[in-house]
Design a protein around this motif. Structure first.
Motif, PDB file in Angstrom:
ATOM      1  N   ASN A   1       0.800  -1.273   0.116  1.00 15.00           N
ATOM      2  CA  ASN A   1      -0.290  -0.101  -0.048  1.00 15.00           C
ATOM      3  C   ASN A   1       0.835   1.339   0.082  1.00 15.00           C
ATOM      4  O   ASN A   1       0.595   2.361   0.791  1.00 15.00           O
ATOM      5  CB  ASN A   1      -1.028   0.055   1.211  1.00 15.00           C
ATOM      6  N   VAL A   2       1.673   1.289  -0.766  1.00 19.92           N
ATOM      7  CA  VAL A   2       2.823   2.527  -0.854  1.00 19.92           C
ATOM      8  C   VAL A   2       2.105   3.491  -2.071  1.00 19.92           C
ATOM      9  O   VAL A   2       1.122   3.130  -2.773  1.00 19.92           O
ATOM     10  CB  VAL A   2       4.049   2.026  -1.263  1.00 19.92           C
ATOM     11  N   ALA A   3       2.528   4.723  -2.052  1.00 17.66           N
ATOM     12  CA  ALA A   3       2.053   5.614  -2.928  1.00 17.66           C
ATOM     13  C   ALA A   3       3.153   6.331  -3.914  1.00 17.66           C
ATOM     14  O   ALA A   3       3.773   7.209  -3.733  1.00 17.66           O
ATOM     15  CB  ALA A   3       1.496   6.800  -2.085  1.00 17.66           C
ATOM     16  N   ASP A   4       3.290   5.541  -4.944  1.00 13.05           N
ATOM     17  CA  ASP A   4       4.109   6.229  -6.167  1.00 13.05           C
ATOM     18  C   ASP A   4       3.369   7.246  -6.883  1.00 13.05           C
ATOM     19  O   ASP A   4       2.209   7.465  -6.581  1.00 13.05           O
ATOM     20  CB  ASP A   4       4.965   5.168  -6.742  1.00 13.05           C
ATOM     21  N   PRO A   5       4.239   7.909  -7.952  1.00 12.79           N
ATOM     22  CA  PRO A   5       3.367   8.908  -8.862  1.00 12.79           C
ATOM     23  C   PRO A   5       2.267   8.321  -9.336  1.00 12.79           C
ATOM     24  O   PRO A   5       1.032   8.934  -9.486  1.00 12.79           O
ATOM     25  CB  PRO A   5       4.336   9.475  -9.906  1.00 12.79           C
ATOM     26  N   LEU A   6       2.134   6.997  -9.742  1.00 10.88           N
ATOM     27  CA  LEU A   6       1.043   6.439 -10.645  1.00 10.88           C
ATOM     28  C   LEU A   6      -0.257   6.193  -9.462  1.00 10.88           C
ATOM     29  O   LEU A   6      -1.277   6.342  -9.768  1.00 10.88           O
ATOM     30  CB  LEU A   6       1.414   5.096 -11.094  1.00 10.88           C
ATOM     31  N   VAL A   7       0.199   5.751  -8.557  1.00 12.90           N
ATOM     32  CA  VAL A   7      -0.921   5.523  -7.374  1.00 12.90           C
ATOM     33  C   VAL A   7      -1.222   6.786  -6.860  1.00 12.90           C
ATOM     34  O   VAL A   7      -2.719   7.274  -6.915  1.00 12.90           O
ATOM     35  CB  VAL A   7      -0.231   4.933  -6.094  1.00 12.90           C
ATOM     36  N   LEU A   8      -0.492   7.762  -6.729  1.00 11.23           N
ATOM     37  CA  LEU A   8      -1.066   9.467  -6.438  1.00 11.23           C
ATOM     38  C   LEU A   8      -1.971   9.952  -7.363  1.00 11.23           C
ATOM     39  O   LEU A   8      -2.945  10.502  -7.094  1.00 11.23           O
ATOM     40  CB  LEU A   8       0.195  10.145  -6.288  1.00 11.23           C
ATOM     41  N   GLY A   9      -1.584   9.737  -8.782  1.00  9.78           N
ATOM     42  CA  GLY A   9      -2.602   9.923  -9.717  1.00  9.78           C
ATOM     43  C   GLY A   9      -3.904   9.549  -9.582  1.00  9.78           C
ATOM     44  O   GLY A   9      -5.077  10.209  -9.837  1.00  9.78           O
ATOM     45  N   SER A  10      -3.993   8.247  -9.398  1.00 13.07           N
ATOM     46  CA  SER A  10      -5.485   7.800  -9.265  1.00 13.07           C
ATOM     47  C   SER A  10      -6.041   8.217  -7.932  1.00 13.07           C
ATOM     48  O   SER A  10      -7.322   8.519  -8.037  1.00 13.07           O
ATOM     49  CB  SER A  10      -5.161   5.979  -8.786  1.00 13.07           C
ATOM     50  N   VAL A  11      -5.496   8.313  -7.159  1.00 13.05           N
ATOM     51  CA  VAL A  11      -6.199   9.041  -5.687  1.00 13.05           C
ATOM     52  C   VAL A  11      -6.418  10.185  -5.950  1.00 13.05           C
ATOM     53  O   VAL A  11      -7.760  10.954  -5.630  1.00 13.05           O
ATOM     54  CB  VAL A  11      -5.069   8.936  -4.456  1.00 13.05           C
ATOM     55  N   GLU A  12      -5.728  11.204  -6.505  1.00 13.26           N
ATOM     56  CA  GLU A  12      -5.856  12.642  -6.944  1.00 13.26           C
ATOM     57  C   GLU A  12      -7.158  12.519  -7.765  1.00 13.26           C
ATOM     58  O   GLU A  12      -8.053  13.559  -7.605  1.00 13.26           O
ATOM     59  CB  GLU A  12      -5.046  13.281  -7.563  1.00 13.26           C
ATOM     60  N   TYR A  13      -7.358  11.667  -8.670  1.00 12.62           N
ATOM     61  CA  TYR A  13      -8.472  11.645  -9.709  1.00 12.62           C
ATOM     62  C   TYR A  13      -9.562  11.340  -8.919  1.00 12.62           C
ATOM     63  O   TYR A  13     -10.736  12.281  -9.214  1.00 12.62           O
ATOM     64  CB  TYR A  13      -8.200  10.613 -10.654  1.00 12.62           C
ATOM     65  N   ALA A  14      -9.672  10.498  -7.835  1.00 11.59           N
ATOM     66  CA  ALA A  14     -11.062  10.251  -7.385  1.00 11.59           C
ATOM     67  C   ALA A  14     -11.299  11.393  -6.236  1.00 11.59           C
ATOM     68  O   ALA A  14     -12.536  11.697  -6.385  1.00 11.59           O
ATOM     69  CB  ALA A  14     -10.932   8.698  -6.375  1.00 11.59           C
ATOM     70  N   ALA A  15     -10.331  11.873  -5.624  1.00  8.84           N
ATOM     71  CA  ALA A  15     -10.594  12.876  -4.619  1.00  8.84           C
ATOM     72  C   ALA A  15     -11.191  14.146  -5.523  1.00  8.84           C
ATOM     73  O   ALA A  15     -12.183  14.796  -5.109  1.00  8.84           O
ATOM     74  CB  ALA A  15      -9.622  13.280  -4.059  1.00  8.84           C
ATOM     75  N   GLU A  16     -10.359  14.648  -6.585  1.00  5.29           N
ATOM     76  CA  GLU A  16     -10.690  16.016  -7.220  1.00  5.29           C
ATOM     77  C   GLU A  16     -12.062  15.564  -8.225  1.00  5.29           C
ATOM     78  O   GLU A  16     -12.599  16.591  -8.207  1.00  5.29           O
ATOM     79  CB  GLU A  16      -9.366  16.412  -7.901  1.00  5.29           C
ATOM     80  N   HIS A  17     -11.819  14.632  -9.073  1.00  2.42           N
ATOM     81  CA  HIS A  17     -12.984  14.555  -9.959  1.00  2.42           C
ATOM     82  C   HIS A  17     -14.257  13.636  -9.805  1.00  2.42           C
ATOM     83  O   HIS A  17     -15.333  13.880 -10.281  1.00  2.42           O
ATOM     84  CB  HIS A  17     -12.110  14.189 -11.347  1.00  2.42           C
ATOM     85  N   LEU A  18     -13.866  12.974  -8.696  1.00  2.00           N
ATOM     86  CA  LEU A  18     -15.189  12.069  -8.371  1.00  2.00           C
ATOM     87  C   LEU A  18     -15.806  12.648  -7.124  1.00  2.00           C
ATOM     88  O   LEU A  18     -16.811  12.159  -6.959  1.00  2.00           O
ATOM     89  CB  LEU A  18     -14.786  10.577  -8.509  1.00  2.00           C
ATOM     90  N   GLY A  19     -15.086  13.422  -6.638  1.00  2.00           N
ATOM     91  CA  GLY A  19     -15.860  13.913  -5.278  1.00  2.00           C
ATOM     92  C   GLY A  19     -15.611  13.077  -4.105  1.00  2.00           C
ATOM     93  O   GLY A  19     -16.315  13.450  -3.006  1.00  2.00           O
ATOM     94  N   SER A  20     -14.833  12.058  -3.880  1.00  2.22           N
ATOM     95  CA  SER A  20     -14.587  11.302  -2.851  1.00  2.22           C
ATOM     96  C   SER A  20     -14.057  11.982  -1.665  1.00  2.22           C
ATOM     97  O   SER A  20     -13.013  12.563  -1.784  1.00  2.22           O
ATOM     98  CB  SER A  20     -13.950  10.013  -3.243  1.00  2.22           C
TER      99      SER A  20
END
Length: 229
Positions: free
Chosen positions: A107-126
């Protein structure tokens, strides 16, 4: 003239609507619940899982698929390990479209993982982000054991290494198994703390109160998820 005024009014209304929708997505309003409510919903689902009273499967039928086919509004983002024994949708008893899951060993956070998390937080409103570690994690165990990992596994070990080092110092003198569990918890908490430090988007969302970030640990034996503080 009238046509021109009408066009301008329509443009103003459209701009206002777009702004409103944007705010809703960013603040989690689209999911319909707050971060605290989202966390409670996850923990309630885990209780059902532990008690063998799963209910989400009934909400994963063709009707549910149809409703979600063109959009999604997950209320929580879960960054968890890829371990086959730790499927977030099941251990939290969640149906289709409820959780946005990002899985990677340790459960580490490299740039690819961060991008996925950012997408859900910013664009999906989670509104909620949970970093979920788990008991007897293989990636953490390998990192604590040391040695030279083969292939790209080294990239994962590198991310976990600081937690392993801290665990060895914090839990010095304890059995290897205890050091591993200590490292699992330290790693989950460290990843959660680092998310906004490594992402300007998440830092902004957190500062504005649009998201909440927590760390947790899953017990392979009893199935319970415990929040880490």
């Amino acid at each position: 003239m009238k046509s021109s005024k009408l066009a301008r009014r329509i443009a103003v209304v459209a701009a206002a609507l777009a702004a409103t929708v944007g705010i809703a997505f960013a603040s989690g309003e689209v999911s319909g619940i707050t971060a605290d409510q989202a966390l409670q919903k996850l923990m309630d689902g885990n209780t059902r899982y532990v008690d063998s009273k799963l209910s989400a499967l009934a909400l994963c039928d063709a009707t549910a698929r149809g409703k979600l086919a063109k959009s999604q509004h997950p209320y929580a983002i879960i960054l968890s390990c890829s371990d086959s024994r730790v499927p977030p949708e099941i251990i939290f008893d969640q149906a289709l479209g409820e959780v946005f899951v990002v899985r990677v060993a340790g459960n580490v956070a490299d740039p690819l993982v961060l991008g996925s998390v950012e997408y859900a937080a910013e664009h999906l409103g989670s509104p909620l982000i949970m970093v979920l570690g788990h008991e007897r994690c293989g990636a953490v165990t390998a990192t604590v054991a040391g040695g030279k990992p083969e292939g790209n596994i080294g990239a994962i070990v590198k991310e976990i290494a600081p937690a392993a080092k801290k665990a060895k110092a914090t839990c010095k003198g304890k059995a290897k198994e205890e050091i591993v569990e200590c490292a699992v918890e330290i790693n989950a908490k460290a990843v959660a703390a680092e998310l906004p430090k490594r992402s300007k988007i998440l830092a902004k969302e957190l500062k504005e109160g649009k998201i909440k970030i927590v760390a947790a640990k899953y017990d392979l034996d009893d199935g319970k998820v415990t929040l880490l503080k």
